[in-house]
Structures are given as structure tokens and as C-alpha cells.
Design an enzyme around this catalytic site. Structure first.
Site, mmCIF file in Angstrom:
data_model
loop_
_atom_site.group_PDB
_atom_site.id
_atom_site.type_symbol
_atom_site.label_atom_id
_atom_site.label_comp_id
_atom_site.label_asym_id
_atom_site.label_seq_id
_atom_site.Cartn_x
_atom_site.Cartn_y
_atom_site.Cartn_z
ATOM 1 N N ILE A 136 -29.172 -52.883 -29.245
ATOM 2 C CA ILE A 136 -29.239 -51.959 -28.118
ATOM 3 C C ILE A 136 -27.845 -51.914 -27.504
ATOM 4 O O ILE A 136 -27.055 -52.840 -27.659
ATOM 5 C CB ILE A 136 -30.304 -52.356 -27.065
ATOM 6 C CG1 ILE A 136 -30.113 -53.799 -26.570
ATOM 7 C CG2 ILE A 136 -31.697 -52.173 -27.621
ATOM 8 C CD1 ILE A 136 -31.120 -54.199 -25.498
ATOM 9 N N ASP A 137 -27.536 -50.825 -26.820
ATOM 10 C CA ASP A 137 -26.192 -50.623 -26.283
ATOM 11 C C ASP A 137 -25.803 -51.712 -25.287
ATOM 12 O O ASP A 137 -26.667 -52.345 -24.662
ATOM 13 C CB ASP A 137 -26.098 -49.256 -25.597
ATOM 14 C CG ASP A 137 -26.303 -48.105 -26.548
ATOM 15 O OD1 ASP A 137 -26.039 -48.277 -27.756
ATOM 16 O OD2 ASP A 137 -26.740 -47.025 -26.094
ATOM 17 N N MET A 138 -24.507 -51.885 -25.097
ATOM 18 C CA MET A 138 -23.980 -52.907 -24.196
ATOM 19 C C MET A 138 -24.588 -52.792 -22.798
ATOM 20 O O MET A 138 -24.916 -53.796 -22.165
ATOM 21 C CB MET A 138 -22.455 -52.798 -24.119
ATOM 22 C CG MET A 138 -21.814 -53.824 -23.193
ATOM 23 S SD MET A 138 -20.001 -53.756 -23.203
ATOM 24 C CE MET A 138 -19.713 -52.206 -22.327
ATOM 25 N N THR A 140 -27.437 -51.197 -21.978
ATOM 26 C CA THR A 140 -28.894 -51.132 -21.980
ATOM 27 C C THR A 140 -29.421 -52.556 -21.890
ATOM 28 O O THR A 140 -28.943 -53.454 -22.575
ATOM 29 C CB THR A 140 -29.422 -50.457 -23.258
ATOM 30 O OG1 THR A 140 -28.937 -49.109 -23.315
ATOM 31 C CG2 THR A 140 -30.942 -50.432 -23.279
ATOM 32 N N ARG A 237 -30.872 -41.410 -24.719
ATOM 33 C CA ARG A 237 -29.755 -40.851 -23.952
ATOM 34 C C ARG A 237 -29.466 -39.415 -24.390
ATOM 35 O O ARG A 237 -29.257 -38.526 -23.556
ATOM 36 C CB ARG A 237 -28.517 -41.735 -24.120
ATOM 37 C CG ARG A 237 -28.701 -43.143 -23.587
ATOM 38 C CD ARG A 237 -27.585 -44.078 -24.037
ATOM 39 N NE ARG A 237 -26.300 -43.679 -23.481
ATOM 40 C CZ ARG A 237 -25.143 -44.227 -23.842
ATOM 41 N NH1 ARG A 237 -25.116 -45.175 -24.779
ATOM 42 N NH2 ARG A 237 -24.015 -43.806 -23.297
#
Length: 304
Positions: A136-138, A140, A237
Site C-alpha cells: 500500500i502507498d507510503m 495510506t 485514488r
């Protein structure tokens, strides 16, 4: 030194383009030379630079290096939601990078896991990503599953490929909704001009489906739940932005100026993660509580 990559969401991408993004410190021409010299293998076989990736492809990259890179264990506290002999589920905080990459060789989730788990991490994705089966994104937060052995890793990889893992996110987005729920069925692929972004207008986009439900309305903002039917890069997103509801704080797919000072990145939380346990075959569901910043922002919006 070799690095390993498992293709998750980039099906249809050329391998040279994919690796140019994954190995940001290397030029695309250098990667093409590695491919030509058979230093890059897909499923243990050499390929050409125009090879189109398939979901589940295992890529091995052997990059000549002047020095070996040591990824060291670090005593970083982990918020553990579930753990047994096969898997561990972490509630990832904001600003934590999942695995080492250029500019982020310390302080990552992998560094913390190496300290906590020792040698008990799967090796399928190589020394840079031990145990990591998805990301998962930094910015998130929330549930992230890590595998302690190769058998568990293969089982979870298969579940990801089949889109059978249940993933429910919560987010705060711009704008109000007339409807209470809906579905976005729009293909996602690399942005035609900005290769670090994803887009619903990509030439070779892959089918992506997001189901959303409004939990609370705040006039100019809405608190929503999103359930993923597929798992493309930046899916929530991109999808929410595509219908005019970008995530609060997302300065990549939303407004360049954030209305909430101090907010770091998109307001997105991976709340629920449901899998078939790799050893028992029984359904396991884990929930990550909302982070404090998210709760405080909701309280602020309720007052406004």
C-alpha cells in the site's frame, strides 16, 4: 546481487517500462541493455524488452553493483493486528515505506519486520522485499499482510491473482454525493504522459472495479467506504478522482493545495482485509482501527 519482482497490477506493461519505474535509479536504456545481456529473467527465462507482463510473472534482475547493499533489521515498533506461524498482519502507519527503494533504505516496514521476525520471512520476492506479497502507498494506512514462508506467499499470491482477497478501505473525499452508493467500472493503466501516475484514459488500461458507499456527508466533503473488486495501482485514488471526488490530501490526483494544514498525503485507510488462511483454508478477516489523524479530521468536519 539479484532483485525479484512479482507482477501484481501492471499486466500488459512492457517489461522495460515497468522496471524503469521500479528501479528509478536506472535508466530505461540501461535496463534494455540488461535485458539484451540476459541479466533479466521472467519466470526463469530471458525475454525481449517489448515483452508484455502478465499478472503473477516472477522477474529476476541481476544488476552489477560496485557494492552489496545491506538491508538491516531495525527495532521499529509494529502495530500487529494478527500473527501466527505463517502470516503477520500489520496496521501500517502514515509515512512508512513498505520496502527498501532508492532514497528509502532505512525505516521501512521490511527493516522493522526483519527485526521482529528474524529469518521467518518468505524469500520469493528476494532480499529487498522479504515477506512482502502486496503493497500500500507510503501515505495510506491500515492492514497489510506479510508472509513468513514461501508456501504462505504462494497461496496469497494466488488469491491476489484471482481477486479473491476482500479489501475494504475508508476515505474522505472532496464533494457531496446525490446517491448513497455506486460502482466505478473503468480501466486503469499508466498515464499517457506521466509514467508515475495512473489514469482511466490509458491506451492499454486493465479492467478495474471499485464499489463505494457514502458513510457520512459534510457538505464539501464526504466520508466513504470503498471495496475493491480488482487491485490496480492507485485504484481508489484514480477512480474517485475520475468521477470528481479526489481524496482529501491527495495532491497527485486532487487539488495541489490541501485545505487541511499538516495533512500528509491522501486520506485513505485499509480497514478490512479478508483472506483464506494459507494453511487452514479457513476465512480470516482482520480490521485496522482508524488512525488518530483520520478520527480528528472527521471530528473537525462534523463541527464545520
Amino acid at each position: 546481487m539479484s532483485e525479484f519482482f512479482t507482477v501484481e497490477n501492471e499486466e500488459g506493461d512492457r517489461i522495460d517500462r515497468y522496471l524503469a519505474e521500479e528501479l528509478a535509479e536506472r535508466s530505461r536504456s540501461y535496463i534494455q541493455k540488461l535485458i539484451k545481456d540476459n541479466h533479466i529473467l521472467v519466470n526463469n527465462k530471458p525475454v525481449k524488452a517489448n515483452y508484455r507482463l502478465s499478472c503473477g510473472d516472477m522477474i529476476e534482475v541481476s544488476v552489477p553493483s560496485a557494492k552489496n547493499l545491506d538491508i538491516l533489521p531495525e527495532d521499529i515498533p509494529l502495530d500487529i493486528l494478527y500473527e501466527d506461524a505463517d502470516i503477520i498482519v500489520i496496521n501500517k502507519p502514515k509515512q512508512m515505506v513498505v520496502h527498501p527503494a532508492p532514497g528509502h533504505y532505512r525505516g521501512t516496514l521490511v527493516n522493522a519486520l526483519m527485526f521482529h521476525c528474524g529469518q521467518e520471512l518468505s524469500g520469493i520476492n528476494g532480499m529487498m522485499r522479504p515477506g512482502i506479497v502486496h503493497r500500500i502507498d507510503m501515505d495510506t494506512t491500515g492492514s497489510l499482510i506479510v508472509c513468513k514462508n514461501d508456501a504462505a506467499h504462494q497461496s496469497l499470491s494466488d488469491q491476489l491473482k484471482e481477486h479473491s482477497i476482500r479489501r475494504i478501505y475508508e476515505a474522505i473525499v472532496h464533494g457531496g454525493f446525490k446517491e448513497d452508493s455506486g460502482t466505478i467500472d473503468a480501466p486503469i493503466g499508466r498515464h499517457p504522459t506521466d509514467r508515475k501516475k495512473m489514469s482511466t484514459h490509458a491506451k492499454n488500461g486493465r479492467r478495474a472495479v471499485t464499489h463505494y458507499k457514502v458513510l457520512e456527508r459534510f457538505g464539501e466533503y464526504s466520508y466513504i467506504q470503498c471495496e475493491l473488486e480488482t487491485g490496480r495501482t492507485h485504484q481508489i485514488r484514480v477512480h474517485m478522482s475520475s468521477i470528481g471526488h479526489p481524496l482529501a490530501g491527495d495532491m497527485v490526483y486532487g487539488p495541489r493545495r490541501c485545505a487541511f494544514p499538516g495533512l500528509q498525503g491522501q486520506t485513505l485507510h485499509a480497514k478490512t482485509l479478508g483472506i483464506m488462511h494459507p494453511r487452514t483454508g479457513e476465512y480470516l478477516e482482520v480490521e485496522a482501527p482508524l488512525p488518530q489523524y483520520f478520527v480528528e479530521l472527521l471530528d473537525r468536519l462534523r463541527v464545520i
